[in-house]
Design a protein around this motif. Structure first.
Motif, mmCIF file in Angstrom:
data_model
loop_
_atom_site.group_PDB
_atom_site.id
_atom_site.type_symbol
_atom_site.label_atom_id
_atom_site.label_comp_id
_atom_site.label_asym_id
_atom_site.label_seq_id
_atom_site.Cartn_x
_atom_site.Cartn_y
_atom_site.Cartn_z
ATOM 1 N N LYS A 123 2.547 8.073 7.854
ATOM 2 C CA LYS A 123 3.807 7.329 7.840
ATOM 3 C C LYS A 123 4.056 6.644 9.181
ATOM 4 O O LYS A 123 5.174 6.643 9.687
ATOM 5 N N THR A 140 4.083 2.709 6.543
ATOM 6 C CA THR A 140 5.492 2.329 6.611
ATOM 7 C C THR A 140 5.665 0.899 6.093
ATOM 8 O O THR A 140 4.715 0.134 6.035
ATOM 9 N N GLY A 200 9.776 4.759 5.847
ATOM 10 C CA GLY A 200 8.529 5.526 5.950
ATOM 11 C C GLY A 200 7.774 5.648 4.647
ATOM 12 O O GLY A 200 7.400 6.729 4.224
#
Lengths: 407, 462
Positions: free
Chosen positions: A45, A214, A232
């Protein structure tokens, strides 16, 4: 050490680590000298979760870039991203002392400091404060107030902040290799620098940087940044959804997604199937094409809707974005993603890559995957006019530039 | 001389007298923990059948029950004996709980004293017009199915008697200690958590609150078909204490990293701090918390100043599992339907106890059929595990409950399949996060975005 006019943009992404070595010319053009790339491990992320492993990947990418460009890399501009990064707009206001009427350069710093006097969560640090507009004695539309006469100077800033420790982890990762970090830049902001040209920034545009871990977004309007942020959720999530939904090993999902997947529904024949050949460790399987597309569709739609919701909550008027939505980043290469974005945002949508004054291998700047890394170079070029190199790590180079210039 | 104490007003207009009862071995341990940590304005009472264990307690008031039934020994893990002992010691118990406005009962279910006596003691306290809150633990899975079944029966019975039942699962609390840690540590973690939650509830209901939460709100927060609690407690000091305390609270083992909060309908938040606590900190904390809960979730918020905390700030989060969330999050209770029917032989084999802690002796017990006599109609569908908690106590209600709600462990010859009726629902596919299982969840608007989008949208995938 690298030559003075070479700039390196480094993006430690979730799917890849990518380093762009580029030469900046005095006329404002950029010539890409080399692109170094390595698959990324230890990043989830957009945030580093395994420093050691990430550091190895960064080393690989930088070595690759050095080899291709034949430039020794001594320092880099680093992109940061992650769901922890947030932004808001704030106005700073100062009174010009009675004994002088003319607004001078020091006032700019003071008004910026005033704009930053807001509480952000304790662990957070300011990443950027980007000038939007000046007001002198309440009159707006002032491009450069220095030398003007007035009693009050006000300025709107777009302020980006994130969790300090997470930002520092990225810096640490690079510094461990003995390489300096000149500045850290919020990834989507960097991407927007090369995806949008001057005209589009003025018309207004929404840039969505669809990365592996992301999805970042930046709204420009009237030539200034109005909103930015990061969710995220990225390509990794699509892979994960497919893997769980169709019960296919992660290693096989990536190729299936890019080669066969699409975001658009209802374009397959009923019962159309994709045959996955058996290979080492995987027994082979048939999956229904529509199922694959449905899974991708659900995720991408949700992400777009989250962005839309956030923008609406922040009061950004999407209808006035004349240049529409610009999609970039690796995931924007998914089939049909523009059609879906159009449906969600109700604006014209383009999948774009780097534009403007570029030269070098076209494969680099015609691929949306590299938007962010090239954007870093552009950012560095735009901010480095005059005052480069005296400043340290977390220096706010932008601070020193009271011009609209880049932004 | 009349002294006006600004702080002593509460819903009843008088100071709330709190009596905390530790019942049985586990309850006594929790009580000891509470006593050691210090708690103002509450009477601590230890009740046990085992005289030796009771002598080891640090509680100021000790009540030994079942002098005739067990002759100072334990119950051997038999709830029947626990029940009989409580009947035997009814007088002592009554006099101990007398005058308490709020009676907090903590017990470990699954054993003899806790499972057997708890419903009865709750009943006694109710007769004394006290509000009864029970904090109970469910046994570890490794303690055996029989014990678990005993605990479930006792829990059902207790929910009929007490105004509020907060149930902790030892299995989950065990997660908070490292697998290598000693078993004592695992149990100590459980005691600690119960002690913290009692303290929080006591502080909330007592006078100290700046923004108070009344008992009615408390019961509303925790009223649910599933009495299992979501509980989180965090304490921190330093510059960043608001953030750090919330982080800690969300990391509590019963929280599942705050994921369970997303499903909760009501969440009770109690923030306590020393005199230095600022409004800014409270605001920051609540803002951060809001990110973890759904828009529609009702937040019950209270805050109080506790000079004892000095420079520290503590956050307590309390909620009950949403009915649907239970199945996925409580795997130990997903028993297969083919669980052997309990056989009813009251004075059967009493196994020697390989007890992890003193009075927690183990299974091999006949499972008593707990059939609440107030059960609606014989043919009525699944009776809800717990009735509506009543915030106000009317005298009539108390007498009524004596007549009707007397819990019984006597096998009454009708092994009605109460157990089958209460079988828990299992979601078809457990919620899964795949490769993000171990990473920090991305929660926006109460949705865990790491869970595949199509699953959350209920799209069927073959």
């Amino acid at each position: 050490m690298g030559r003075e006019d070479f700039i390196v943009g480094l993006e430690i992404g979730t799917s890849k680590v990518c380093a762009i070595v580029a030469e900046t010319r005095p006329d404002g053009t950029i010539k890409i000298a080399g692109v170094g790339e390595a698959p990324s491990r230890g990043v989830r992320k957009g945030e580093i979760i395994d420093l050691e492993t990430s550091s190895i990947c960064v080393r690989e990418a930088l070595a690759d870039a050095e080899e291709k460009s034949d430039v020794m890399i001594g320092s880099v501009f680093l992109a940061v991203t992650g769901g922890h990064i947030e932004s808001f707009n704030n106005r700073g206001s100062i009174q010009i002392p009675q004994d002088r009427e003319e607004i001078c350069e020091d006032d700019f710093e003071e008004v910026q400091a005033a704009a930053r006097e807001v509480s952000i969560p304790q662990p957070n640090q300011f990443l950027h404060s980007i000038l939007q507009h000046y007001y002198v004695d309440g009159k707006d539309g002032v491009l450069n107030p220095i030398g003007m006469l007035g009693q009050t100077l006000e300025a709107d800033f777009h302020i980006v902040h994130g969790v300090g420790s997470r930002i520092k982890t990225g810096i640490r990762c690079v510094k461990e290799l003995g390489i300096e970090v000149e500045d850290v830049v919020f990834g989507p902001l960097a991407s927007a620098q090369v995806v949008l040209d001057h005209n589009q920034k003025n018309l207004g545009a929404l840039v969505i940087d669809m990365g592996g871990g992301t999805t970042g977004f930046v709204v420009y309007s009237d030539g200034a940044i109005k909103h930015s942020g990061c969710i995220g959720v990225g390509g990794d999530h699509i892979d994960n959804d497919i893997s769980l939904g169709l019960r296919i090993p992660m290693a096989r999902v990536g190729r299936l997604k890019t080669e066969e997947g699409s975001v658009v529904l209802g374009q397959t024949l009923p019962g159309e199937r994709i045959v996955l050949k058996d290979e080492h460790g995987f027994a082979g399987k048939e999956v229904e094409r529509e199922m694959l597309n449905t899974i991708i569709h659900c995720r991408v739609r949700e992400t777009f809707e989250l962005i839309k919701k956030r923008l609406e909550a922040s009061g950004a008027a999407l209808d006035f974005l004349g240049a529409g939505v610009q999609l970039t980043g690796g995931c924007s290469m998914l089939r049909g993603v523009d059609a879906l974005a159009q449906e969600v945002f109700g604006l014209p949508v383009h999948v774009t890559c780097v534009k403007g004054m570029m030269s070098g291998p076209t494969s680099a700047f015609e691929n949306p995957r590299y938007s962010c890394a090239i954007g870093l170079v552009k950012y560095a070029q735009a901010t480095s006019v005059g005052v480069r190199r005296q400043s340290g790590l977390f220096s706010r180079l932008v601070n020193k530039l009271p011009f609209f210039g880049l932004w | 001389m009349i002294e006006i104490n600004r702080q002593s007003s509460n819903s009843m207009g008088i100071e709330l007298r709190i009596k905390i009862i530790g019942l049985g071995g586990a309850g006594q341990n929790a009580l000891d923990r509470l006593q050691l940590d210090g708690l103002d304005g509450a009477e601590l009472i230890a009740i046990n059948t085992d005289a030796q264990a009771l002598a080891g307690s640090v509680a100021p008031i000790k009540v030994q029950i079942g002098r005739h039934t067990t002759r100072g020994l334990g119950t051997g893990g038999d709830p029947e004996i626990g029940y009989a002992a409580a009947e035997d010691g009814a007088e002592e118990i009554r006099s101990a709980v007398e005058g308490g406005g709020l009676v907090v009962l903590c017990a470990g279910l699954g054993g003899g004293t806790g499972s057997g006596a708890a419903p009865l003691i709750a009943n006694f306290a109710r007769q004394q017009h006290a509000l009864v809150v029970a904090f109970v633990t469910m046994p570890f899975t490794f303690e055996g199915r029989r014990r678990l079944a005993q605990a479930e029966e006792a829990l059902a019975s207790l929910t009929q008697q007490a105004d509020l039942v907060v149930c902790f699962e030892n299995d989950k609390m065990g997660d908070s200690v490292s697998p290598r840690a000693g078993i004592h540590e695992a149990f100590a973690a459980a005691d600690q958590m119960i002690s913290q939650s009692i303290r929080a509830i006591a502080a909330m209901l007592q006078r100290r609150g700046l923004i108070r939460v009344g008992f009615d709100e408390l019961t509303a927060a925790l009223r649910s078909a599933n009495p299992r609690a979501i509980f989180g407690y965090g304490e921190a000091d330093g510059d960043n204490r608001a953030h750090a305390a919330l982080e800690k609270a969300l990391r509590s083992p019963l929280m599942d990293r705050g994921r369970l909060l997303a499903d909760a309908e009501n969440v009770l938040v109690h923030i306590a701090g020393g005199p230095s606590m600022t409004l800014g900190e409270v605001t920051l904390l609540m803002e951060e918390l809001n990110r973890h809960i759904h828009d529609t979730t009702r937040l019950l918020f209270s805050t109080s100043i506790d000079p004892q905390l000095d420079r520290k700030l503590s956050v307590t989060l309390l909620s009950s599992l949403a009915a649907g969330a239970s199945a996925a999050s409580a795997p130990p209770f997903l028993r297969p339907a083919t669980i052997p029917e309990p056989h009813y032989e009251p004075e059967a084999d009493v196994a020697p106890a390989p007890a992890p802690v003193s009075a927690r002796s183990t299974d091999a017990m006949p499972v008593p059929a707990v059939i609440p006599i107030i059960s609606p109609e014989p043919a009525a569908p699944v009776p809800p595990p717990r009735p509506e908690p009543r915030p106000e106590i009317a005298a009539s209600a108390a007498t009524e409950s004596v007549a009707a709600g007397k819990p019984s462990f006597k096998p009454n010859g009708k092994p009605k399949t109460a157990r089958e009726e209460r079988q828990e629902q299992m979601t078809f596919e457990p919620v899964t996060r795949g490769r993000f299982e171990k990473s920090e969840p991305t929660i926006i608007d109460g949705q865990d975005l790491d869970v595949p989008a199509f699953m959350r949208m209920n799209v069927k995938v073959k």
